[in-house]
Design a protein around this motif. Structure first.
Motif, PDB file in Angstrom:
ATOM      1  N   ARG A  71       0.834  -1.206   0.000  1.00  0.00           N
ATOM      2  CA  ARG A  71       0.000   0.000   0.000  1.00  0.00           C
ATOM      3  C   ARG A  71       0.863   1.248   0.000  1.00  0.00           C
ATOM      4  O   ARG A  71       0.539   2.240  -0.667  1.00  0.00           O
ATOM      5  CB  ARG A  71      -0.962  -0.017   1.183  1.00  0.00           C
ATOM      6  N   ALA A  72       1.985   1.210   0.720  1.00  0.00           N
ATOM      7  CA  ALA A  72       2.918   2.344   0.714  1.00  0.00           C
ATOM      8  C   ALA A  72       3.538   2.509  -0.671  1.00  0.00           C
ATOM      9  O   ALA A  72       3.673   3.635  -1.168  1.00  0.00           O
ATOM     10  CB  ALA A  72       4.000   2.138   1.771  1.00  0.00           C
ATOM     11  N   THR A  73       3.876   1.402  -1.293  1.00  0.00           N
ATOM     12  CA  THR A  73       4.432   1.451  -2.651  1.00  0.00           C
ATOM     13  C   THR A  73       3.416   2.043  -3.620  1.00  0.00           C
ATOM     14  O   THR A  73       3.751   2.910  -4.439  1.00  0.00           O
ATOM     15  CB  THR A  73       4.839   0.034  -3.116  1.00  0.00           C
ATOM     16  N   GLN A  74       2.182   1.601  -3.515  1.00  0.00           N
ATOM     17  CA  GLN A  74       1.125   2.105  -4.399  1.00  0.00           C
ATOM     18  C   GLN A  74       0.895   3.598  -4.178  1.00  0.00           C
ATOM     19  O   GLN A  74       0.693   4.351  -5.125  1.00  0.00           O
ATOM     20  CB  GLN A  74      -0.167   1.314  -4.179  1.00  0.00           C
ATOM     21  N   ALA A  75       0.938   4.032  -2.926  1.00  0.00           N
ATOM     22  CA  ALA A  75       0.765   5.459  -2.621  1.00  0.00           C
ATOM     23  C   ALA A  75       1.903   6.272  -3.224  1.00  0.00           C
ATOM     24  O   ALA A  75       1.679   7.367  -3.765  1.00  0.00           O
ATOM     25  CB  ALA A  75       0.685   5.666  -1.116  1.00  0.00           C
ATOM     26  N   ALA A  76       3.122   5.755  -3.165  1.00  0.00           N
ATOM     27  CA  ALA A  76       4.272   6.448  -3.748  1.00  0.00           C
ATOM     28  C   ALA A  76       4.139   6.539  -5.268  1.00  0.00           C
ATOM     29  O   ALA A  76       4.452   7.572  -5.869  1.00  0.00           O
ATOM     30  CB  ALA A  76       5.568   5.735  -3.368  1.00  0.00           C
ATOM     31  N   VAL A  77       3.651   5.477  -5.879  1.00  0.00           N
ATOM     32  CA  VAL A  77       3.457   5.482  -7.336  1.00  0.00           C
ATOM     33  C   VAL A  77       2.403   6.515  -7.723  1.00  0.00           C
ATOM     34  O   VAL A  77       2.594   7.282  -8.678  1.00  0.00           O
ATOM     35  CB  VAL A  77       3.066   4.072  -7.833  1.00  0.00           C
ATOM     36  N   ARG A  78       1.311   6.563  -6.988  1.00  0.00           N
ATOM     37  CA  ARG A  78       0.260   7.555  -7.281  1.00  0.00           C
ATOM     38  C   ARG A  78       0.782   8.978  -7.109  1.00  0.00           C
ATOM     39  O   ARG A  78       0.478   9.857  -7.921  1.00  0.00           O
ATOM     40  CB  ARG A  78      -0.944   7.332  -6.370  1.00  0.00           C
ATOM     41  N   ALA A  79       1.564   9.211  -6.055  1.00  0.00           N
ATOM     42  CA  ALA A  79       2.122  10.548  -5.816  1.00  0.00           C
ATOM     43  C   ALA A  79       3.065  10.945  -6.947  1.00  0.00           C
ATOM     44  O   ALA A  79       3.058  12.095  -7.396  1.00  0.00           O
ATOM     45  CB  ALA A  79       2.846  10.593  -4.472  1.00  0.00           C
TER      46      ALA A  79
END
Length: 121
Positions: free
Chosen positions: A96-104
């Motif tokens: 989820r942290a990885t996905q949030a970083a990708v979205r950012a």
């Protein structure tokens, strides 16, 4: 279209669909009708699962690749997904942290591109 394609369009797992759905080709009109007015079996599948990988990934807030990295290969039900979200294992927190970083990063790049386009006009 093939039943597999129709199942993907409807967001359901083909193996969990009734035989009347999976045993014959489905027209686009039939898919449209199922989307517009889903029968009880379709509503139940969408609500309770088991869900296909893209739906599981979306409900968990991670990517399909994140599911693969975590070794999640089986279809999950809504109850199993809720249990994972209620007490997230370490792999889910990381993904989820990885996905949030990708979205950012996608948002940052989009803003940069908008600024460049505005300057060039």
């Amino acid at each position: 279209m093939k039943a597999e394609t129709a199942a993907k369009k409807l967001g359901i797992l083909l193996a969990a669909a009734p035989a009347e759905f999976s045993d014959h080709p489905i027209t686009r009109d039939e898919v449209d009708a199922l989307q517009a007015d889903p029968p009880e079996w379709l509503a139940t599948l969408r609500r309770e699962g088991p869900h296909p990988r893209p739906v599981v990934a979306a409900k968990l807030g991670i990517s399909n690749s994140g599911l693969a990295r975590a070794g999640v290969t089986d279809a999950l039900t809504t109850a199993e997904i809720k249990a994972l979200l209620a007490a997230p294992p370490a792999w889910l927190v990381e993904e989820r942290a990885t996905q949030a970083a990708v979205r950012a990063e996608k948002q940052r790049v989009a803003e940069r591109d908008r600024e460049r386009a505005a300057r060039s006009e």
